[in-house]
Design an enzyme around this catalytic site. Structure first.
Site, PDB file in Angstrom:
ATOM      1  N   ARG A  51       6.085  23.808   6.876  1.00  0.00           N
ATOM      2  CA  ARG A  51       6.291  25.248   6.713  1.00  0.00           C
ATOM      3  C   ARG A  51       5.246  26.066   7.462  1.00  0.00           C
ATOM      4  O   ARG A  51       5.483  27.223   7.796  1.00  0.00           O
ATOM      5  CB  ARG A  51       6.247  25.608   5.224  1.00  0.00           C
ATOM      6  CG  ARG A  51       7.419  25.070   4.422  1.00  0.00           C
ATOM      7  CD  ARG A  51       7.267  25.419   2.957  1.00  0.00           C
ATOM      8  NE  ARG A  51       6.060  24.838   2.390  1.00  0.00           N
ATOM      9  CZ  ARG A  51       5.649  25.033   1.143  1.00  0.00           C
ATOM     10  NH1 ARG A  51       6.349  25.827   0.345  1.00  0.00           N
ATOM     11  NH2 ARG A  51       4.549  24.461   0.698  1.00  0.00           N
ATOM     12  N   LYS A 148       5.963   7.013  -1.991  1.00  0.00           N
ATOM     13  CA  LYS A 148       5.950   7.074  -3.444  1.00  0.00           C
ATOM     14  C   LYS A 148       5.355   8.421  -3.871  1.00  0.00           C
ATOM     15  O   LYS A 148       4.645   9.052  -3.073  1.00  0.00           O
ATOM     16  CB  LYS A 148       5.151   5.906  -4.019  1.00  0.00           C
ATOM     17  CG  LYS A 148       3.628   6.065  -3.988  1.00  0.00           C
ATOM     18  CD  LYS A 148       2.975   4.986  -4.806  1.00  0.00           C
ATOM     19  CE  LYS A 148       1.479   5.235  -4.903  1.00  0.00           C
ATOM     20  NZ  LYS A 148       1.008   5.614  -6.191  1.00  0.00           N
ATOM     21  N   HIS A 178       1.888   1.109   0.963  1.00  0.00           N
ATOM     22  CA  HIS A 178       0.875   0.725   1.946  1.00  0.00           C
ATOM     23  C   HIS A 178       0.174  -0.573   1.580  1.00  0.00           C
ATOM     24  O   HIS A 178      -0.390  -1.233   2.447  1.00  0.00           O
ATOM     25  CB  HIS A 178      -0.131   1.856   2.152  1.00  0.00           C
ATOM     26  CG  HIS A 178      -1.043   2.101   0.999  1.00  0.00           C
ATOM     27  ND1 HIS A 178      -0.722   2.925  -0.054  1.00  0.00           N
ATOM     28  CD2 HIS A 178      -2.278   1.619   0.732  1.00  0.00           C
ATOM     29  CE1 HIS A 178      -1.717   2.940  -0.913  1.00  0.00           C
ATOM     30  NE2 HIS A 178      -2.675   2.170  -0.468  1.00  0.00           N
ATOM     31  N   LYS A 182      -1.229  -4.385   4.184  1.00  0.00           N
ATOM     32  CA  LYS A 182      -2.566  -4.948   4.329  1.00  0.00           C
ATOM     33  C   LYS A 182      -2.491  -6.369   4.879  1.00  0.00           C
ATOM     34  O   LYS A 182      -1.637  -7.164   4.495  1.00  0.00           O
ATOM     35  CB  LYS A 182      -3.309  -4.926   2.993  1.00  0.00           C
ATOM     36  CG  LYS A 182      -3.625  -3.518   2.501  1.00  0.00           C
ATOM     37  CD  LYS A 182      -4.374  -3.553   1.194  1.00  0.00           C
ATOM     38  CE  LYS A 182      -4.695  -2.139   0.712  1.00  0.00           C
ATOM     39  NZ  LYS A 182      -5.604  -1.427   1.627  1.00  0.00           N
ATOM     40  N   GLU A 216     -10.981   1.044  -8.741  1.00  0.00           N
ATOM     41  CA  GLU A 216     -11.433   2.163  -7.934  1.00  0.00           C
ATOM     42  C   GLU A 216     -12.679   2.777  -8.563  1.00  0.00           C
ATOM     43  O   GLU A 216     -12.803   2.823  -9.793  1.00  0.00           O
ATOM     44  CB  GLU A 216     -10.339   3.229  -7.836  1.00  0.00           C
ATOM     45  CG  GLU A 216      -9.042   2.734  -7.200  1.00  0.00           C
ATOM     46  CD  GLU A 216      -7.982   3.813  -7.188  1.00  0.00           C
ATOM     47  OE1 GLU A 216      -7.968   4.608  -6.225  1.00  0.00           O
ATOM     48  OE2 GLU A 216      -7.185   3.881  -8.132  1.00  0.00           O
ATOM     49  N   ASP A 235       1.546   5.201 -11.535  1.00  0.00           N
ATOM     50  CA  ASP A 235       0.904   5.395 -10.240  1.00  0.00           C
ATOM     51  C   ASP A 235       0.562   4.084  -9.550  1.00  0.00           C
ATOM     52  O   ASP A 235       0.595   4.008  -8.319  1.00  0.00           O
ATOM     53  CB  ASP A 235      -0.374   6.220 -10.415  1.00  0.00           C
ATOM     54  CG  ASP A 235      -0.999   6.620  -9.089  1.00  0.00           C
ATOM     55  OD1 ASP A 235      -0.303   7.234  -8.264  1.00  0.00           O
ATOM     56  OD2 ASP A 235      -2.180   6.293  -8.878  1.00  0.00           O
ATOM     57  N   HIS A 240       2.384  -0.747  -6.727  1.00  0.00           N
ATOM     58  CA  HIS A 240       1.418  -1.583  -6.005  1.00  0.00           C
ATOM     59  C   HIS A 240       1.227  -2.950  -6.662  1.00  0.00           C
ATOM     60  O   HIS A 240       1.374  -3.999  -6.016  1.00  0.00           O
ATOM     61  CB  HIS A 240       0.063  -0.879  -5.927  1.00  0.00           C
ATOM     62  CG  HIS A 240       0.075   0.380  -5.143  1.00  0.00           C
ATOM     63  ND1 HIS A 240       0.909   0.588  -4.065  1.00  0.00           N
ATOM     64  CD2 HIS A 240      -0.657   1.523  -5.256  1.00  0.00           C
ATOM     65  CE1 HIS A 240       0.694   1.791  -3.569  1.00  0.00           C
ATOM     66  NE2 HIS A 240      -0.250   2.368  -4.270  1.00  0.00           N
ATOM     67  N   LYS A 331      -9.486   3.643 -12.709  1.00  0.00           N
ATOM     68  CA  LYS A 331     -10.330   4.562 -11.939  1.00  0.00           C
ATOM     69  C   LYS A 331     -11.715   4.656 -12.580  1.00  0.00           C
ATOM     70  O   LYS A 331     -11.893   4.342 -13.749  1.00  0.00           O
ATOM     71  CB  LYS A 331      -9.681   5.942 -11.875  1.00  0.00           C
ATOM     72  CG  LYS A 331      -8.404   5.950 -11.036  1.00  0.00           C
ATOM     73  CD  LYS A 331      -7.897   7.346 -10.826  1.00  0.00           C
ATOM     74  CE  LYS A 331      -6.693   7.357  -9.887  1.00  0.00           C
ATOM     75  NZ  LYS A 331      -7.028   6.893  -8.526  1.00  0.00           N
TER      76      LYS A 331
END
Length: 487
Positions: A51, A148, A178, A182, A216, A235, A240, A331
């Site tokens: 946009r 995703k 993704h 790997k 993470e 998530d 994954h 996380k």
């Protein structure tokens, strides 16, 4: 050893959301690295569409800054960067209106590979697909790439599949994850199916259990609004970790081809048993020093969304009967680490009188497949400790860190680089199929519904730790323990 680069056919790649974070951080810097590697044909074209009101020169300046920020080393070659940017153009497009579509139709060439990357929210997938056909920009040979989250439950995933199927055949749809790009993930298939050493042992007779960890150090950051509606289950686990589980557990396909591989992955998902409530641990990170806790990060003081999850799974088939799979992701943990640990059973009888080889700490082989940050594999084997009297045993790793084993110049492409080139080649092997996505949601939904029915509350864990204590107990109850989270 320098990896062999295989050029792809001439193509036009349109990136919807071409000014967004993913395009600037991953997609375009990755394409620049493929350009530097000599893989992009000289007449390939990349068209940003969004946009924002840019002309070609303004868009090239934006991407020049993005490459300098996210891949500073590659950006030092200003001559190559100039050559890459010359292949970029831009068009302002309204995904739900009419602006820009006629212009885009004149830019996309009819006689080259045409790919359209939907780097936008899933709410726009159907609109983009419809307009690509309404304006006759896409044809039966075109490919679309969708990011995703592909739905947030089974019903929404089915609706998205239906929206795309109204305009594109399944062979044209590339649902990108993704993690599957790997190098080590793909090497997992090579190790399993390319070596007679492992496949005969790849079953419940020889494997005690398998751990999959994706840890993470960061919190939810600027994704708080999205993440608090999704959580670690939606998530990370549903996509994954599910993909990693499928690759580690699937039966050998008859060939390394898109449908053959994805058929076997689908069988794994359909063989997953329902997870018992006491085999799941949910957690939320708390505050630490000058860092906020999860609820402060998402600005929701009553949030019951998990930032950590650990679970014990079973696959109901002959190969894996009795062998548990332990999945863990979270996380704000102690280190960034993504790895798969295949823990083999100890020898059935030890002939050595070694006090360190006990029932609670047996010597055993462990294959560790490290996905990040340092891709590679290690295999723990038992040897005699050098210089000691008698037969005192120790475990030592046979280490194959890719950067060291393959030598200078063998740096593997980033996951996005590899997967986008697979799209141009028309190779769907490392992309999810529609029925695979729906099967994953069909397994996930009852777990989430169970939490909601029980008003389940996540356990608070310290930022910088290995997660909630209950996750440790999940393993300890089985007389097992997690592999240490370390970079």
């Amino acid at each position: 050893m320098v990896s062999r680069v295989i050029p792809v056919d001439e193509f036009d790649l349109v990136i919807f959301g071409g000014t967004g974070d993913l395009a600037r951080r991953k997609i375009l810097p990755g394409l620049f690295r493929r350009y530097c590697a000599g893989q992009m044909p000289p007449n390939a074209r990349i068209i940003g569409a969004a946009r924002s009101d840019y002309d070609d020169a303004g868009y090239r300046d934006l991407i020049r800054l993005a490459v300098a920020e996210f891949d500073a080393d590659s950006a030092k070659d200003t001559a190559k960067l100039d050559g890459f940017l010359a292949q970029l153009s831009y068009v302002t497009v309204d995904a739900r209106g009419t602006q820009g579509w006629d212009t885009l139709a004149t830019l996309v060439r009819p006689d080259v590979v045409k790919a359209f990357y939907f780097s936008v929210g899933p709410g726009l997938f159907g609109d983009l697909a419809e307009r690509l056909h309404l304006h006759e920009i896409a044809d039966s040979a075109s490919r679309i790439v969708v990011e995703k989250p592909f739905g947030r439950d089974l019903d929404s995933a089915k609706a998205l599949n239906a929206d795309l199927a109204a305009h594109f055949d399944e062979t044209q749809i590339y649902r990108i994850d993704h993690y599957l790009g790997k190098e080590t993930v793909q090497n997992l298939m090579a190790v399993r199916f390319g070596n007679v050493l492992f496949e005969p042992l790849w079953n419940s007779q020889y494997i005690d259990h398998i751990q999959i960890t994706v840890a993470e150090t960061v919190g939810v950051g600027g994704r708080g609004g999205y993440y608090d509606k999704s959580g670690a289950m939606r998530d990370m686990v549903q996509n994954h970790l599910m993909q990693l589980l499928c690759l580690i557990a699937m039966e050998p396909p008859n060939k390394f081809g898109p449908d053959a591989v994805r058929d076997e992955k689908l069988k794994v998902i359909r063989a997953l048993e329902a997870v018992q409530a006491h085999h799941i641990v949910r957690g939320q990170y708390g505050p630490l020093a000058d860092e906020q806790g999860y609820r402060e990060d998402v600005e929701n003081a009553r949030s019951f969304t998990e930032s950590f999850i650990a679970m014990k799974l079973h696959i109901a088939n002959w190969r894996w009967a009795g062998t548990p799979f332990y999945l863990r992701t979270g996380k704000r943990l102690k280190a960034q680490s993504s790895e798969i640990a295949v823990v083999f059973k100890p020898a059935p009888h030890s002939i050595f009188d070694d006090e360190t080889d006990t029932e609670n700490n047996p010597k055993r082989n462990v294959l560790i497949i490290k996905l990040q940050p340092n891709e590679g594999m290690t295999l723990d084997v038992t040897i005699k400790e050098p210089g000691q009297g008698g037969m005192r045993l120790i475990n030592v790793p046979l280490d194959m860190t890719f950067a060291e084993a393959l030598g200078e110049g063998a740096q593997a492409p980033d996951a996005y680089e590899r997967l986008i080139m697979d799209v141009i080649r028309g190779n769907q092997t490392l992309f999810m199929r529609g029925d695979e996505v729906e099967a994953a949601w069909g397994w996930t939904d009852p777990i989430i519904e169970g939490w909601q029915a029980r008003s389940d509350v996540p356990k608070t864990y310290d930022s910088g730790s290995a997660g909630p204590e209950d996750a440790l107990m999940l393993m300890h109850r089985d007389n097992r323990r997690w592999m240490e989270i370390k970079p």
